[in-house]
Structures are given as structure tokens and as C-alpha cells.
Design a protein around this motif. Structure first.
Motif, PDB file in Angstrom:
ATOM      1  N   ARG A  72     -67.236  41.600 -25.841  1.00  0.00           N
ATOM      2  CA  ARG A  72     -66.239  42.331 -26.458  1.00  0.00           C
ATOM      3  C   ARG A  72     -65.840  42.037 -28.202  1.00  0.00           C
ATOM      4  O   ARG A  72     -65.930  42.717 -28.957  1.00  0.00           O
ATOM      5  CB  ARG A  72     -65.227  43.488 -25.912  1.00  0.00           C
ATOM      6  CG  ARG A  72     -66.393  44.620 -24.936  1.00  0.00           C
ATOM      7  CD  ARG A  72     -64.658  44.627 -23.973  1.00  0.00           C
ATOM      8  NE  ARG A  72     -65.509  45.493 -23.007  1.00  0.00           N
ATOM      9  CZ  ARG A  72     -64.853  45.694 -21.613  1.00  0.00           C
ATOM     10  NH1 ARG A  72     -64.090  44.520 -21.651  1.00  0.00           N
ATOM     11  NH2 ARG A  72     -65.377  46.245 -20.380  1.00  0.00           N
ATOM     12  N   GLN A  75     -68.795  41.012 -30.165  1.00  0.00           N
ATOM     13  CA  GLN A  75     -68.933  42.779 -30.865  1.00  0.00           C
ATOM     14  C   GLN A  75     -68.240  43.464 -31.886  1.00  0.00           C
ATOM     15  O   GLN A  75     -68.337  44.300 -32.398  1.00  0.00           O
ATOM     16  CB  GLN A  75     -69.864  43.254 -30.165  1.00  0.00           C
ATOM     17  CG  GLN A  75     -71.010  43.404 -29.084  1.00  0.00           C
ATOM     18  CD  GLN A  75     -72.231  42.837 -30.618  1.00  0.00           C
ATOM     19  OE1 GLN A  75     -72.306  44.094 -30.940  1.00  0.00           O
ATOM     20  NE2 GLN A  75     -72.926  41.492 -29.747  1.00  0.00           N
ATOM     21  N   VAL A  77     -65.140  44.833 -30.666  1.00  0.00           N
ATOM     22  CA  VAL A  77     -64.400  46.065 -29.630  1.00  0.00           C
ATOM     23  C   VAL A  77     -63.032  45.398 -29.164  1.00  0.00           C
ATOM     24  O   VAL A  77     -62.401  44.453 -28.240  1.00  0.00           O
ATOM     25  CB  VAL A  77     -65.333  46.221 -28.231  1.00  0.00           C
ATOM     26  CG1 VAL A  77     -64.995  47.364 -27.972  1.00  0.00           C
ATOM     27  CG2 VAL A  77     -67.187  46.519 -29.061  1.00  0.00           C
ATOM     28  N   SER A  82     -61.928  49.619 -25.967  1.00  0.00           N
ATOM     29  CA  SER A  82     -62.834  49.221 -24.616  1.00  0.00           C
ATOM     30  C   SER A  82     -62.965  50.096 -22.965  1.00  0.00           C
ATOM     31  O   SER A  82     -62.000  50.796 -22.899  1.00  0.00           O
ATOM     32  CB  SER A  82     -62.024  47.679 -23.465  1.00  0.00           C
ATOM     33  OG  SER A  82     -61.398  47.936 -23.115  1.00  0.00           O
ATOM     34  N   THR A  86     -70.224  47.309 -21.839  1.00  0.00           N
ATOM     35  CA  THR A  86     -71.183  47.123 -23.124  1.00  0.00           C
ATOM     36  C   THR A  86     -72.894  47.179 -23.826  1.00  0.00           C
ATOM     37  O   THR A  86     -73.495  45.985 -23.254  1.00  0.00           O
ATOM     38  CB  THR A  86     -70.363  45.715 -23.566  1.00  0.00           C
ATOM     39  OG1 THR A  86     -68.521  45.796 -23.735  1.00  0.00           O
ATOM     40  CG2 THR A  86     -70.510  45.419 -25.402  1.00  0.00           C
ATOM     41  N   VAL A  93     -72.893  48.049 -31.364  1.00  0.00           N
ATOM     42  CA  VAL A  93     -72.699  48.172 -30.358  1.00  0.00           C
ATOM     43  C   VAL A  93     -71.974  49.265 -29.581  1.00  0.00           C
ATOM     44  O   VAL A  93     -71.932  50.483 -30.648  1.00  0.00           O
ATOM     45  CB  VAL A  93     -71.004  47.394 -30.702  1.00  0.00           C
ATOM     46  CG1 VAL A  93     -69.636  48.033 -31.124  1.00  0.00           C
ATOM     47  CG2 VAL A  93     -70.330  47.307 -28.657  1.00  0.00           C
ATOM     48  N   GLU A  95     -69.880  50.864 -26.264  1.00  0.00           N
ATOM     49  CA  GLU A  95     -69.218  50.494 -25.374  1.00  0.00           C
ATOM     50  C   GLU A  95     -67.967  52.304 -24.775  1.00  0.00           C
ATOM     51  O   GLU A  95     -67.459  52.996 -25.591  1.00  0.00           O
ATOM     52  CB  GLU A  95     -67.613  50.165 -26.341  1.00  0.00           C
ATOM     53  CG  GLU A  95     -66.422  49.989 -25.148  1.00  0.00           C
ATOM     54  CD  GLU A  95     -66.621  48.371 -24.167  1.00  0.00           C
ATOM     55  OE1 GLU A  95     -66.246  48.831 -23.485  1.00  0.00           O
ATOM     56  OE2 GLU A  95     -67.721  47.692 -24.635  1.00  0.00           O
ATOM     57  N   THR A 117     -67.484  54.042 -29.577  1.00  0.00           N
ATOM     58  CA  THR A 117     -66.896  53.796 -28.321  1.00  0.00           C
ATOM     59  C   THR A 117     -66.590  55.141 -28.037  1.00  0.00           C
ATOM     60  O   THR A 117     -66.022  55.484 -28.693  1.00  0.00           O
ATOM     61  CB  THR A 117     -65.589  52.837 -28.911  1.00  0.00           C
ATOM     62  OG1 THR A 117     -65.286  52.341 -27.435  1.00  0.00           O
ATOM     63  CG2 THR A 117     -64.637  52.993 -29.822  1.00  0.00           C
TER      64      THR A 117
END
Length: 157
Positions: A72, A75, A77, A82, A86, A93, A95, A117
Motif C-alpha cells: 500500500r 502504491q 494508499v 485501505s 490491494t 491501484v 484497493e 479504493t
């Protein structure tokens, strides 16, 4: 009655060939669907999400790791955005329990961002289905930069 003029047949042939070329051009423009997924060995909902992605045409390659924090971090994040796995695809990315349609849209639109995400593990998101069918509303967020700046990309539920 048969026509002695071959022009209509030629037109049909040319139209058919044009349609075939147009279709072939569209097929070449499809985004690559190779998806690399990092998950811990003990997480079952990640397997559910991976299954959703595979059914949608993605080609997941799974790497089980003990700690997702370094991935993470690499990338971009932040912890507060999170989830339990991932993914990386097409330079972005992905997530958490992001729906496949959102990933396809991301790859099609190619916004200037780090990726998508779905923080946490919302009930009813792909891989987090409830036996009772219960769902909760959640948003897929577009992660704009490493500082954690986001905007809503899609709403679900």
C-alpha cells in the motif's frame, strides 16, 4: 429476375468488410485485464472479490503476503483508505472491494489518479455478500494523490 448490375453485390461486400474492420479495431482497443492482487493468506472475502473479478473477464494473479502495508505504501494508499487486499492493473491501484464495473470504467476513462479504493469492507460489496442479502451503501473513491485526496467515483447500494 436477376440483376446484371454487380454494383449492389460490391456495395454489400464493402459494407461487410468495413464493419469487420471496425469491429476488429474496437477489439484491439480493449484495456488489458491482467490484474495483480496482493492479499493475506487468511482472508476469505478477498477470494470472493477475486472470483467476481475473474467472472467479469479479469485475469487475476494472486500473491499472498503476510503484510500489505509495504505494498500500500508503494502504491500510495493511506491506511485510512485501505481494505483487506490491494490490486494493481493498468498502472492503477485498486484497493478493497471495488466492483468490476468501476475498474473497467477506470481503465476506459484513464483519469489522472493513483486508482480506486473502497475503504473498509462494506456489506454487500463484491466478495462481502451477506447470506441474508443485507447491503449497505458505499462509495468507490478515486484516489487522486498520495496525500489521500479523493473524490467519489461511483455510489453503490
Amino acid at each position: 429476375m436477376s440483376s446484371s448490375n454487380p454494383a449492389p453485390d460490391r456495395r454489400r461486400l464493402l459494407l461487410g468488410a468495413s464493419a469487420l474492420l471496425l469491429t476488429a479495431g474496437c477489439a484491439q482497443a480493449a484495456p488489458p485485464l491482467d490484474l495483480v492482487v496482493y492479499k493475506t493468506p487468511w482472508c476469505g472475502c478477498c477470494k470472493g472479490w477475486i472470483s467476481h473479478m475473474a467472472k467479469a473477464g479479469f485475469k487475476p494473479t494472486v500473491h499472498e503476503v503476510e503484510d500489505l502495508a509495504p505494498i500500500r505504501d508503494k502504491q500510495g494508499v493511506p491506511f485510512e483508505l485501505s481494505s483487506c487486499h490491494t490490486g494493481v492493473i493498468g498502472g492503477y491501484v485498486v484497493e478493497g472491494h471495488v466492483p468490476p464495473a468501476d475498474v473497467l470504467r477506470l481503465l476506459k476513462e484513464r483519469p489522472k489518479a493513483l486508482g480506486l479504493t473502497v475503504p473498509g469492507m462494506p456489506i454487500g460489496s463484491p466478495g462481502m455478500e451477506s447470506p441474508s442479502g443485507q447491503t449497505e451503501a458505499y462509495a468507490t473513491l478515486l484516489l487522486l494523490d498520495r496525500s489521500g485526496k479523493t473524490r467519489v467515483f461511483a455510489r453503490h447500494g
